[in-house]
Design an enzyme around this catalytic site. Sequence first.
Site, short mmCIF file in Angstrom:
data_model
loop_
_atom_site.label_atom_id
_atom_site.label_comp_id
_atom_site.label_asym_id
_atom_site.label_seq_id
_atom_site.Cartn_x
_atom_site.Cartn_y
_atom_site.Cartn_z
N HIS A 194 0.83 -1.21 0.00
CA HIS A 194 0.00 0.00 0.00
C HIS A 194 0.87 1.26 0.00
O HIS A 194 0.57 2.23 -0.69
CB HIS A 194 -0.92 0.02 1.22
CG HIS A 194 -2.15 -0.82 1.08
ND1 HIS A 194 -2.10 -2.19 1.05
CD2 HIS A 194 -3.47 -0.47 0.96
CE1 HIS A 194 -3.34 -2.67 0.92
NE2 HIS A 194 -4.18 -1.65 0.87
N HIS B 97 1.31 -3.86 9.26
CA HIS B 97 2.69 -3.56 8.87
C HIS B 97 3.44 -2.92 10.03
O HIS B 97 2.86 -2.32 10.92
CB HIS B 97 2.73 -2.60 7.68
CG HIS B 97 2.52 -3.27 6.36
ND1 HIS B 97 3.41 -4.17 5.84
CD2 HIS B 97 1.51 -3.16 5.46
CE1 HIS B 97 2.96 -4.60 4.67
NE2 HIS B 97 1.81 -4.01 4.42
#
Length: 230
Positions: free
Chosen positions: A142, A190
């Site tokens: 992303h 993440h």
Amino acid sequence: MELLAAGVPPRTRRRTLAAVAAAVAVLVALGAGVLVDVDPQIRLDGAVSRALYAGDDRSGAQDAALEVLTSPGTVWFRVLAYLPVLLWLGLGRRWRTLTWVLVAVVLVSPLTTGLKELVGRARPAFEGGGLEYGSLSFPSGHSSGVATLVTVALVLAWPRLAPLGRRAATAAGIALVALVGTTRLWLGVHFLSDVLGGWALGIAWALGIALLLGGLPGGPAALTPREGRS
């Protein structure tokens, strides 16, 4: 390379090369830190993840809001965002411009996936976060995706923007990149290093492709400036 760089001011080429080199250096340093378990980096990653994670018990509304905020980093968002631009470039027969934009926007995803496999980092072990994903963590797809989206947009539009427009577009782009990166931490999918590495990858990739294929302002694949702008 010289032909593709024809028309690009030397200062622009030097700055772009320096930016690409700096971003690659950041990406390599972070990736190496993950591979060899550099203690300060790993501890910082864990501390930031725990501090920012929105929690396993977040509501459905919170989840939905976070998914909306993180969507500019997805492949489908980039495709939808750039589809009108690509159609406009095709209708105008700006094939060189269309090529560098398409290469940059589309191929960052497989590049990111390849680096994930190379580094092999597991995602954060949050029940409502990283444990729900089967894919790997470094670098964040992303983050690399949104950094590519914004960098390509700025390089492409730069010749057409007035100074005020350039500043506004840059500020908006930075805000969007920061928002998407932060959502990856809020969602617990993440680590901080993943996000920073993704940003570095996206910037290096987009600028490198623009440099290589003549997309920098003044290059043969760049849009022509509006009258009175340079």
